[in-house]
Design an enzyme around this catalytic site. Structure first.
Site, PDB file in Angstrom:
ATOM      1  N   HIS A  33       0.907  -1.407  -0.249  1.00 39.34           N
ATOM      2  CA  HIS A  33       0.112   0.077  -0.442  1.00 39.34           C
ATOM      3  C   HIS A  33       1.223   1.009  -0.181  1.00 39.34           C
ATOM      4  O   HIS A  33       0.835   1.696   0.797  1.00 39.34           O
ATOM      5  CB  HIS A  33      -0.786   0.151   1.269  1.00 39.34           C
ATOM      6  CG  HIS A  33      -2.193   1.259   1.167  1.00 39.34           C
ATOM      7  ND1 HIS A  33      -3.224   0.763   0.632  1.00 39.34           N
ATOM      8  CD2 HIS A  33      -2.087   2.602   1.648  1.00 39.34           C
ATOM      9  CE1 HIS A  33      -3.995   1.997   0.875  1.00 39.34           C
ATOM     10  NE2 HIS A  33      -3.385   3.014   1.360  1.00 39.34           N
ATOM     11  N   CYS A  34       1.452   1.835  -1.013  1.00 40.03           N
ATOM     12  CA  CYS A  34       2.283   3.394  -1.024  1.00 40.03           C
ATOM     13  C   CYS A  34       0.703   4.193  -2.644  1.00 40.03           C
ATOM     14  O   CYS A  34       0.377   3.803  -3.231  1.00 40.03           O
ATOM     15  CB  CYS A  34       2.863   2.954  -1.454  1.00 40.03           C
ATOM     16  SG  CYS A  34       3.473   2.226  -2.583  1.00 40.03           S
ATOM     17  N   ARG A 126     -10.257   0.211  -6.190  1.00 45.15           N
ATOM     18  CA  ARG A 126     -10.165   0.382  -4.880  1.00 45.15           C
ATOM     19  C   ARG A 126     -11.487   1.676  -5.156  1.00 45.15           C
ATOM     20  O   ARG A 126     -11.483   2.218  -5.467  1.00 45.15           O
ATOM     21  CB  ARG A 126      -9.028   1.102  -3.991  1.00 45.15           C
ATOM     22  CG  ARG A 126      -9.010   1.868  -3.209  1.00 45.15           C
ATOM     23  CD  ARG A 126      -8.100   2.579  -2.703  1.00 45.15           C
ATOM     24  NE  ARG A 126      -7.360   2.848  -2.007  1.00 45.15           N
ATOM     25  CZ  ARG A 126      -7.416   3.783  -0.680  1.00 45.15           C
ATOM     26  NH1 ARG A 126      -6.797   5.412  -1.642  1.00 45.15           N
ATOM     27  NH2 ARG A 126      -6.712   4.417   0.698  1.00 45.15           N
ATOM     28  N   ARG A 132     -14.763  12.317   4.322  1.00 48.20           N
ATOM     29  CA  ARG A 132     -14.578  13.543   3.988  1.00 48.20           C
ATOM     30  C   ARG A 132     -13.283  13.218   2.692  1.00 48.20           C
ATOM     31  O   ARG A 132     -12.383  14.238   2.199  1.00 48.20           O
ATOM     32  CB  ARG A 132     -13.082  13.943   4.967  1.00 48.20           C
ATOM     33  CG  ARG A 132     -12.000  12.774   4.765  1.00 48.20           C
ATOM     34  CD  ARG A 132     -11.283  13.044   6.298  1.00 48.20           C
ATOM     35  NE  ARG A 132     -10.425  11.095   6.622  1.00 48.20           N
ATOM     36  CZ  ARG A 132      -9.633  10.976   6.122  1.00 48.20           C
ATOM     37  NH1 ARG A 132      -9.173  11.070   5.286  1.00 48.20           N
ATOM     38  NH2 ARG A 132      -9.306   9.247   6.102  1.00 48.20           N
ATOM     39  N   TYR A 159     -11.812   1.346   1.108  1.00 45.99           N
ATOM     40  CA  TYR A 159     -11.907   1.704   2.213  1.00 45.99           C
ATOM     41  C   TYR A 159     -12.965   2.513   3.054  1.00 45.99           C
ATOM     42  O   TYR A 159     -13.287   2.998   2.263  1.00 45.99           O
ATOM     43  CB  TYR A 159     -10.654   3.149   1.575  1.00 45.99           C
ATOM     44  CG  TYR A 159     -10.025   3.752   2.795  1.00 45.99           C
ATOM     45  CD1 TYR A 159     -10.107   3.303   4.221  1.00 45.99           C
ATOM     46  CD2 TYR A 159      -9.719   5.125   2.208  1.00 45.99           C
ATOM     47  CE1 TYR A 159      -8.948   4.070   5.146  1.00 45.99           C
ATOM     48  CE2 TYR A 159      -9.230   5.766   3.181  1.00 45.99           C
ATOM     49  CZ  TYR A 159      -8.530   5.434   4.614  1.00 45.99           C
ATOM     50  OH  TYR A 159      -7.778   6.419   5.131  1.00 45.99           O
ATOM     51  N   HIS A 183      -6.400  -0.251   5.981  1.00 42.24           N
ATOM     52  CA  HIS A 183      -6.011  -0.343   7.605  1.00 42.24           C
ATOM     53  C   HIS A 183      -6.746  -0.487   8.421  1.00 42.24           C
ATOM     54  O   HIS A 183      -8.036   0.349   9.502  1.00 42.24           O
ATOM     55  CB  HIS A 183      -5.953   1.104   7.422  1.00 42.24           C
ATOM     56  CG  HIS A 183      -5.457   2.122   6.538  1.00 42.24           C
ATOM     57  ND1 HIS A 183      -4.910   1.809   4.934  1.00 42.24           N
ATOM     58  CD2 HIS A 183      -6.127   3.686   5.805  1.00 42.24           C
ATOM     59  CE1 HIS A 183      -4.309   2.598   4.201  1.00 42.24           C
ATOM     60  NE2 HIS A 183      -4.704   3.866   4.560  1.00 42.24           N
ATOM     61  N   ASP A 258       2.025   2.983   3.009  1.00 41.49           N
ATOM     62  CA  ASP A 258       0.968   4.268   3.306  1.00 41.49           C
ATOM     63  C   ASP A 258       1.490   5.566   2.306  1.00 41.49           C
ATOM     64  O   ASP A 258       1.454   6.102   2.796  1.00 41.49           O
ATOM     65  CB  ASP A 258       0.260   3.902   3.801  1.00 41.49           C
ATOM     66  CG  ASP A 258      -0.674   5.667   4.124  1.00 41.49           C
ATOM     67  OD1 ASP A 258      -0.603   6.098   2.997  1.00 41.49           O
ATOM     68  OD2 ASP A 258      -1.194   6.250   4.681  1.00 41.49           O
ATOM     69  N   ASN A 263      -2.162  13.973   3.577  1.00 43.54           N
ATOM     70  CA  ASN A 263      -4.072  14.027   4.866  1.00 43.54           C
ATOM     71  C   ASN A 263      -2.898  14.296   6.864  1.00 43.54           C
ATOM     72  O   ASN A 263      -4.078  13.898   7.203  1.00 43.54           O
ATOM     73  CB  ASN A 263      -5.156  13.301   4.389  1.00 43.54           C
ATOM     74  CG  ASN A 263      -5.698  13.894   3.553  1.00 43.54           C
ATOM     75  OD1 ASN A 263      -5.841  14.753   2.923  1.00 43.54           O
ATOM     76  ND2 ASN A 263      -6.818  13.444   3.015  1.00 43.54           N
TER      77      ASN A 263
HETATM   78  C1  0GY Z   1      -4.537   6.427   2.316  1.00 46.63           C
HETATM   79  C2  0GY Z   1      -5.428   7.365   3.531  1.00 46.63           C
HETATM   80  C3  0GY Z   1      -5.821   9.040   3.044  1.00 46.63           C
HETATM   81  C4  0GY Z   1      -6.051   9.411   1.750  1.00 46.63           C
HETATM   82  C5  0GY Z   1      -6.141   8.555   0.178  1.00 46.63           C
HETATM   83  O1  0GY Z   1      -7.210   8.022  -1.901  1.00 46.63           O
HETATM   84  C6  0GY Z   1      -6.227   8.630  -0.418  1.00 46.63           C
HETATM   85  O2  0GY Z   1      -6.881  10.057  -0.720  1.00 46.63           O
HETATM   86  O3  0GY Z   1      -6.296   7.325   0.488  1.00 46.63           O
HETATM   87  C7  0GY Z   1      -6.798   9.133   4.041  1.00 46.63           C
HETATM   88  O4  0GY Z   1      -6.759  10.354   3.375  1.00 46.63           O
HETATM   89  O5  0GY Z   1      -6.918   8.753   5.158  1.00 46.63           O
HETATM   90  O6  0GY Z   1      -4.343   5.430   2.157  1.00 46.63           O
HETATM   91  O7  0GY Z   1      -3.856   7.217   1.890  1.00 46.63           O
END
Ligand code: 0GY
Length: 306
Positions: A33-34, A126, A132, A159, A183, A258, A263
């Site tokens: 996950h990155c 995904r 948010r 997610y 996560h 990650d 954020n």
């Molecule tokens: C992550 C978590 C976040 C952001 C995103 O797609 C995204 O913008 O996944 C987050 O803000 O919790 O996995 O990078």
């Protein structure tokens, strides 16, 4: 304080100099996950994005990979690039077989477009339910996407916030693909890891072909990166959660950095410390090999040698 505008970076710059981890990752480790962000001049961000990341392109990602001793990476499309997967695909192609991708696509995606993504190395889509980050996640459209990608052998990455699981669970279990949860389903780590909420999440994981990323202690932690009450390691409050998942589902857990940690506004994590977190949750060499090598290889490079 000025209000963060979607046009200005809404988070700290990524950590430019990760420490040397004490824990040596096993040969063949996969960062499952990155992300890559931009660079914006080449790969513009989506107008509907909820935040503007710092540029964090493939060259930096590959440098981090090599610094930490990671063999392969799975690059996950982030919301601020919308359904334009070109930065992610460019990075996956540039990795020359050492990366896979997870895309975001629209329900009207064509078979030809999906086959092009597959040829580039994409193996999943995904679905994001975090309010948010997205305005809406219409289920009919997502189901259409899942039905289109299932014949390719892809999975769906989910997610969501833990409070939303009760409402989402029936939809998730009705999807025709394997599921991969980001996560750990974002537990509230101020509650007990053996309490009802997290137990409910693990019952969902036990219902079928559900995999869990034991990622983002830095995102879930309340105690944060500093040592706490004599605890010599950061993110101590997340350890019981990661440990429980690894113990109960050793064959369906995945790990990732990650990077570049979009954020996060309170601190920017040191990726070396995140590697040192791994043996706290996967306490045997066998568990670590499954988490870091065997499981992600099965999902993203089935049948390939490390
Ligand atoms: C992550 C978590 C976040 C952001 C995103 O797609 C995204 O913008 O996944 C987050 O803000 O919790 O996995 O990078």
């Amino acid at each position: 304080m000025p209000t963060a505008s979607p046009k200005t970076p809404g988070w700290l710059d990524w950590h430019p100099g990760p420490s040397e981890p004490v824990f040596r990752l096993p040969a063949g480790t996969v960062d499952a996950h990155c992300h890559v962000f931009g660079p914006q001049a080449e790969f513009p961000f989506a107008p509907q994005r909820k935040y503007t990341p710092c540029d964090a392109g493939k060259d930096q990602l590959f440098r981090l990979r090599d610094h930490l001793g990671i063999a392969r990476t799975v690059i996950v499309q982030a919301t601020c690039h919308g359904t334009d997967n070109s930065a992610m695909v460019d990075a996956v192609r540039a990795a020359g077989g050492r990366a896979r991708g997870v895309a975001s696509v629209r329900p009207d995606v064509t078979e030809g477009e999906l086959l092009d993504l597959h040829a580039a190395g994409v193996r999943g889509v995904r679905f994001n339910f975090v309010r948010r980050l997205v305005d809406a996640s219409p289920r009919d459209g997502l189901r259409t996407v899942a039905e289109k990608v299932a014949p390719l052998g892809w999975h769906v990455v989910l997610y969501f916030e833990s409070a939303d699981l009760p409402d989402l669970e029936d939809f998730f279990t009705s999807l025709p693909t394997p599921l991969v949860v980001d996560h750990m389903g974002r537990p509230d780590v101020t509650r007990p890891a053996d309490g009802p909420e997290f137990s409910r999440f693990l019952r969902f994981v036990g219902t079928g072909d559900v995999w869990v990323k034991v990622t983002c202690p830095e995102r879930l932690s309340v105690t944060g990166p500093a040592a706490l009450d004599g605890e010599p390691h950061p993110y101590a409050d997340v350890v019981p959660f990661g440990h429980r998942v690894v113990e109960e589902f050793p064959d369906r857990v995945l790990w990732g950095t990650d990077w570049p940690h979009p954020n996060l506004t309170d601190h920017m994590p040191d990726d070396g410390l995140l590697v040192d977190y791994v043996p706290r949750i996967a306490v045997t060499a066998d568990q670590r090999h499954k988490l870091l090598v065997d499981n992600p290889m099965k999902l993203y490079w089935p049948g390939e040698e490390i």
